[in-house]
Scaffold this motif. Structure first.
Motif: not given
Length: 729
Positions: A671-672, A676-677, A684-685, A701-702
């Motif tokens: 994702f990074a 993606l911040d 988004l979640t 997402f992490w």
């Protein structure tokens, strides 16, 4: 200044010398009054604390099973006078621990616990700078960070205490600490450099004085009610959201920043439900509500009780005020409720604010002149004008002056200079940094010898007593209300790819469509000039910045070797780099800018959602007296047919957020890679959880490396949550 304003901003008075005195007073006089309510899920699941319960949690017992107070426990450890890191997720546990430290005479150091697998560079630096000996947290945080914690010497040396599991095998009585208004209450580490963190020394007297200013400016009474989602470890969330209600003896409803970012509707819904009178946040929060809250959701809101909609921590934009006011006017929101204000950690919190009942002050100036730090007033219908929003006036016992940055003399009305502040809310300096304290907290006007003043590093001007903030002298980057030191970002970039020259880059922000965006200007090594792979280098930069700073890069400009603007002593001239970027004068060998491709992203999203909607069950099932609507049919789950449409949904929405073509997104790349911040990831979640009708953690997402793995996990999670609902878990 008129008499009404003089009356409003009279010198605040308070009888208590410390926050310990104040909480003890509330616990004795109003023991059963609910002080804090925390919305665990951001909506309906509540936990609360009365003043008496908070006093007892800090003084007597964190759990009913414990006969030992946190304060007494800390005193028994001879911790009085020490520094303790507070590593708590948002919630009431943080508040109890904060007051437990105050009750024990321990200096609190609020920090946010890192995510699992996140680098602990900043936390290490703070622990080392504060000379902390303790870390107070919860059992779950200790479990999540145990492995990483052991690998970092600065953290491994700390005595880590889970305050939700304090043993009661010791007997001790709490003794009121020998503290005064001058005693240090906590260290506020501003969001900034990991290499040289600076802890602002905030005393009990600073806190009480600033709380009195806020109370007066906001017109608070015991009938007020707050709703706050701001981070509790940050000055705005802690002092404005936790301590101000205590000072004013009115209740506050709290929620975590993640629940707001996931679903902005929750913030305004809480204001509506609890009839809040005071709430607010940075400018971006209001824009997020306009962009994300639907017409159907707006129809459920009653914002007529909202009297103070404060806006601070980042530039307040006139267009945001107008958009939000127009969008939520039918919900009862009053434009006059908007309350632009200005403050910082070095002044405890608030510096200036207006009359509660007055609408925001908006002036029009010539845009070209303002960019040259000149003020030329104009009217709204003239060309080349910019609307700027005033952030209020200074209370009588606190002084604001505008100083010429070079001559250090007082500027006249309407002249731009550095904003200087003096008064009892100005903190005692930076912890163990006498040189930086002298430079920042002890300025003196050369023409009048007045002083000492705090140098804010912000540029602005006064017009008829109203303060207008126009920019910064310092290189600090402020995005969505968070401060980022450019040197930290620059170091990250230079390590991201071998083609980039060390100590030859600049990070700064520019305003794009009313929003601050991050720009990178960086020299390329001479040996790479003929073989430069622009896409590869840009991808490495974006990924590194996203992973280590949770920021999205707007533009990358790669320069010819030895061409970046520097001073004669070799220092990077960030302002000159910014000017060169804006006027196109840099010696560029390659560049990239995020831009929305000419494709129909909305159509792609609709196709993805339609694909998944075809798998939704249309029938409701009855199980154990509970109605349950499964997110997907058993056939779809059994066939393993959900992962693909889920991945398509994530690709399309990620593309929309990042303003890139979906073709640029590889579902097997981290994702990074796409810059993606944190705010984008959490938002988004929330949207994904609502679409799937499934509960998701904000950090998902992490937790999963790429879209493919995430989609596979979500397919299994949908099935598990469906099964749990059927069996009544």
């Amino acid at each position: 200044m008129d008499n009404n304003l003089f009356s409003l901003f009279s010198v605040p008075t308070f009888s208590e010398a410390t926050l310990v005195d104040l909480l003890r007073k509330r616990a004795l006089q109003q023991p059963w009054l609910v002080a804090y309510t925390f919305l665990v899920d951001g909506e309906t699941q509540e936990v609360s604390l009365t003043y008496q319960a908070l006093d007892q949690k800090a003084r007597y017992a964190l759990r009913q099973a414990s006969g030992l107070s946190l304060a007494a426990f800390l005193q028994s450890m001879k911790a009085t006078g020490e520094r303790a890191l507070l590593l708590y997720p948002p919630g009431l546990e943080f508040i109890a621990a904060f007051f437990g430290c105050l009750y024990a005479g321990v200096t609190a150091v609020p920090v946010y616990p890192p995510r699992r697998n996140q680098r602990m560079t900043r936390l290490q630096a703070i622990a080392q700078d504060a000379q902390a000996t303790l870390a107070l947290t919860t059992t779950s945080v200790i479990t999540n960070l145990a492995q990483s914690w052991k690998q970092e010497p600065e953290l491994a040396a700390l005595q880590c205490i889970a305050t939700d599991d304090i043993s009661n095998d010791l007997a001790s009585n709490w003794l009121k600490p020998e503290i005064t208004s001058n005693s240090l209450a906590f260290l506020q580490y501003t969001s900034g450099s990991t290499g040289k963190p600076k802890g602002v020394m905030v005393s009990h007297g600073n806190l009480l004085h600033n709380s009195a200013l806020i109370h007066k400016c906001f017109g608070h009474t015991p009938d007020s009610h707050g709703v706050i989602w701001l981070p509790q470890y940050h000055d705005m969330g802690l002092i404005g959201g936790v301590l101000q209600p205590l000072y004013g003896a009115f209740p506050v409803t709290l929620m975590s920043p993640e629940t707001f970012l996931q679903k902005p509707f929750r913030w305004l819904k809480a204001i509506s439900q609890y009839k809040a009178t005071t709430s607010g946040g940075p400018n971006f929060a209001y824009d997020l509500c306009v962009d994300k809250i639907t017409d159907e959701q707006r129809s459920q809101l009653d914002l007529s009780s909202w009297e103070v909609a404060f806006s601070g921590s980042e530039p307040v934009l006139a267009q945001t005020i107008e958009r939000f006011s127009a969008t939520f006017e039918d919900c009862g929101f009053k434009r006059s409720a908007f309350y632009p204000c200005y403050g910082m950690a070095e002044t405890t919190l608030i510096v200036s604010g207006g009359l509660k009942t007055d609408p925001p002050v908006i002036r029009f100036v010539k845009d070209k002149a303002l960019k040259q730090n000149l003020v030329e007033t104009a009217t709204a219908d003239q060309e080349d004008t910019r609307a700027i929003v005033g952030v209020g006036r200074s209370p009588l016992d606190q002084k604001i002056v505008i100083a010429h940055p070079e001559s250090l003399t007082k500027c006249r009305d309407g002249q731009i200079g550095e904003i200087w502040v003096s008064g009892l809310s100005v903190a005692g300096g930076y912890w163990k940094k006498p040189q930086e304290t002298q430079q920042t907290f002890n300025a003196q006007l050369q023409d009048t010898t007045e002083g000492p003043f705090l140098c804010t590093g912000d540029l602005g001007f006064l017009l008829d007593g109203e303060l207008f903030v126009t920019g910064r002298i310092k290189d600090m980057i402020i995005i969505r209300g968070q401060n980022h030191y450019p040197q930290d970002i620059e170091l990250t970039i230079q390590k991201s790819h071998s083609a980039l020259r060390p100590n030859c880059g600049a990070a700064f922000s520019v305003e794009v469509e009313g929003v601050e965006r991050l720009v990178i200007v960086q020299e390329v090594e001479r040996s790479y000039l003929q073989k430069l792979d622009l896409d590869e280098v840009v991808r490495a930069i974006r990924q590194a910045v996203s992973e280590q700073h949770q920021l999205q890069v707007y533009a990358v400009v790669l320069l010819k070797t030895a061409s970046i603007p520097k001073t004669s002593s070799g220092k990077i001239q960030r302002l000159a780099c910014r000017d060169g970027f804006l006027n196109g004068s840099l010696d560029v060998v390659g560049d990239w800018t995020a831009s929305l491709q000419q494709i129909d992203l909305l159509q792609l999203q609709q196709e993805a959602e339609a694909q998944c909607d075809s798998m939704h069950s249309k029938d409701e099932s009855q199980t154990d007296g509970k109605s349950f609507k499964p997110a997907f049919t058993e056939e779809a789950i059994a066939q393993g047919a959900l992962a693909e449409p889920i991945a398509t949904w994530v690709v399309s929405h990620l593309a929309l957020y990042l303003k890139v073509s979906p073709d640029e997104i590889d579902i097997q790349q981290p994702f990074a890679t796409y810059g993606l911040d944190s705010a984008v990831a959490i938002s988004l979640t929330g949207e994904l959880a609502e679409w799937l009708d499934c509960q998701l953690e904000p950090t998902i997402f992490w937790e999963y490396p790429n879209i493919k793995v995430l989609a596979q996990y979500l397919e299994a999670e949908c099935h598990q949550q469906r099964e749990d609902s059927f069996i009544g878990v």
